[in-house]
Design a protein around this motif. Sequence first.
Motif, PDB file in Angstrom:
ATOM      1  N   ARG A  43       0.815  -1.192  -0.012  1.00 59.05           N
ATOM      2  CA  ARG A  43      -0.004  -0.023   0.119  1.00 59.05           C
ATOM      3  C   ARG A  43       0.988   1.367   0.069  1.00 59.05           C
ATOM      4  O   ARG A  43       0.479   2.312  -0.576  1.00 59.05           O
ATOM      5  CB  ARG A  43      -0.885   0.286   1.285  1.00 59.05           C
ATOM      6  CG  ARG A  43      -1.848   1.143   1.252  1.00 59.05           C
ATOM      7  CD  ARG A  43      -2.705   1.056   2.255  1.00 59.05           C
ATOM      8  NE  ARG A  43      -3.601  -0.004   2.007  1.00 59.05           N
ATOM      9  CZ  ARG A  43      -4.768  -0.317   2.185  1.00 59.05           C
ATOM     10  NH1 ARG A  43      -5.466   0.486   3.509  1.00 59.05           N
ATOM     11  NH2 ARG A  43      -5.773  -1.216   2.105  1.00 59.05           N
ATOM     12  N   ARG A  44       1.990   1.093   0.742  1.00 60.46           N
ATOM     13  CA  ARG A  44       2.959   2.358   0.881  1.00 60.46           C
ATOM     14  C   ARG A  44       3.567   2.884  -0.492  1.00 60.46           C
ATOM     15  O   ARG A  44       3.660   3.910  -0.793  1.00 60.46           O
ATOM     16  CB  ARG A  44       4.065   2.193   1.996  1.00 60.46           C
ATOM     17  CG  ARG A  44       4.918   3.407   2.299  1.00 60.46           C
ATOM     18  CD  ARG A  44       5.872   3.036   3.024  1.00 60.46           C
ATOM     19  NE  ARG A  44       6.817   2.287   2.293  1.00 60.46           N
ATOM     20  CZ  ARG A  44       7.794   2.767   1.465  1.00 60.46           C
ATOM     21  NH1 ARG A  44       7.852   4.140   1.094  1.00 60.46           N
ATOM     22  NH2 ARG A  44       8.831   1.753   0.972  1.00 60.46           N
ATOM     23  N   GLY A  47       0.897   3.779  -3.003  1.00 57.70           N
ATOM     24  CA  GLY A  47       0.261   5.157  -2.935  1.00 57.70           C
ATOM     25  C   GLY A  47       1.243   6.186  -3.281  1.00 57.70           C
ATOM     26  O   GLY A  47       0.701   7.346  -3.573  1.00 57.70           O
ATOM     27  N   GLY A 187      -2.422   8.519   0.692  1.00 54.97           N
ATOM     28  CA  GLY A 187      -3.154   8.483   1.766  1.00 54.97           C
ATOM     29  C   GLY A 187      -3.956   9.754   1.991  1.00 54.97           C
ATOM     30  O   GLY A 187      -4.708   9.917   3.025  1.00 54.97           O
TER      31      GLY A 187
END
Length: 194
Positions: A43-44, A47, A187
Amino acid sequence: MAATAVRYLRSAGAPTAVEPLPRPALRAVRDDERLPVDPAEFRRVLGHFASGVTIVTALDEDGPAGFACQSFASLSLDPPLIAFMVARTSTTWPRIARTGAFCVNILGADQGELCRSFAVSGADKFAGVPWTPAPTTGSPRLPDAPAWLDCTITTVHTGGDHLIVVGRVESLDATDTTADPLLFHRGRFGRFSA
């Protein structure tokens, strides 16, 4: 043109049909399967890819339904197709799927709060949200969205823990050509600046 090509191939003795490849068995990840990468790291890293934000809506017998979606893309010009991805755990998707149609509302830079209200599960997402029926399918069109696409579902594929939904665009419009897009990056919501 396609019919001419098929006639030529037949006259030349070439096969005109291809046997379809066998479909892979669909399955969920078992508890004993190890993930190839850490989900938080996945996810990081992803992102860092900025995406636009949409709200996908439909109208069923219980009223309007919708969810926030950043996994959206154009797919084909001829025929006009788009695609979006939705979590297999979504409680809104089954309502949309049953209708066979949906409207993608592309959000503007000032619609972060609207997006957040459609990102929650179990709430009345349309409370206080005006909408009008899209011209072809009647799916909810959010009047403040700078652009929208009214679609019918053509195909749904399984993609891990998500579904890949392909829709045929039946009608569309960009109602505010000066609005900046709402972007999602690392995010957070943001705006485009040249």
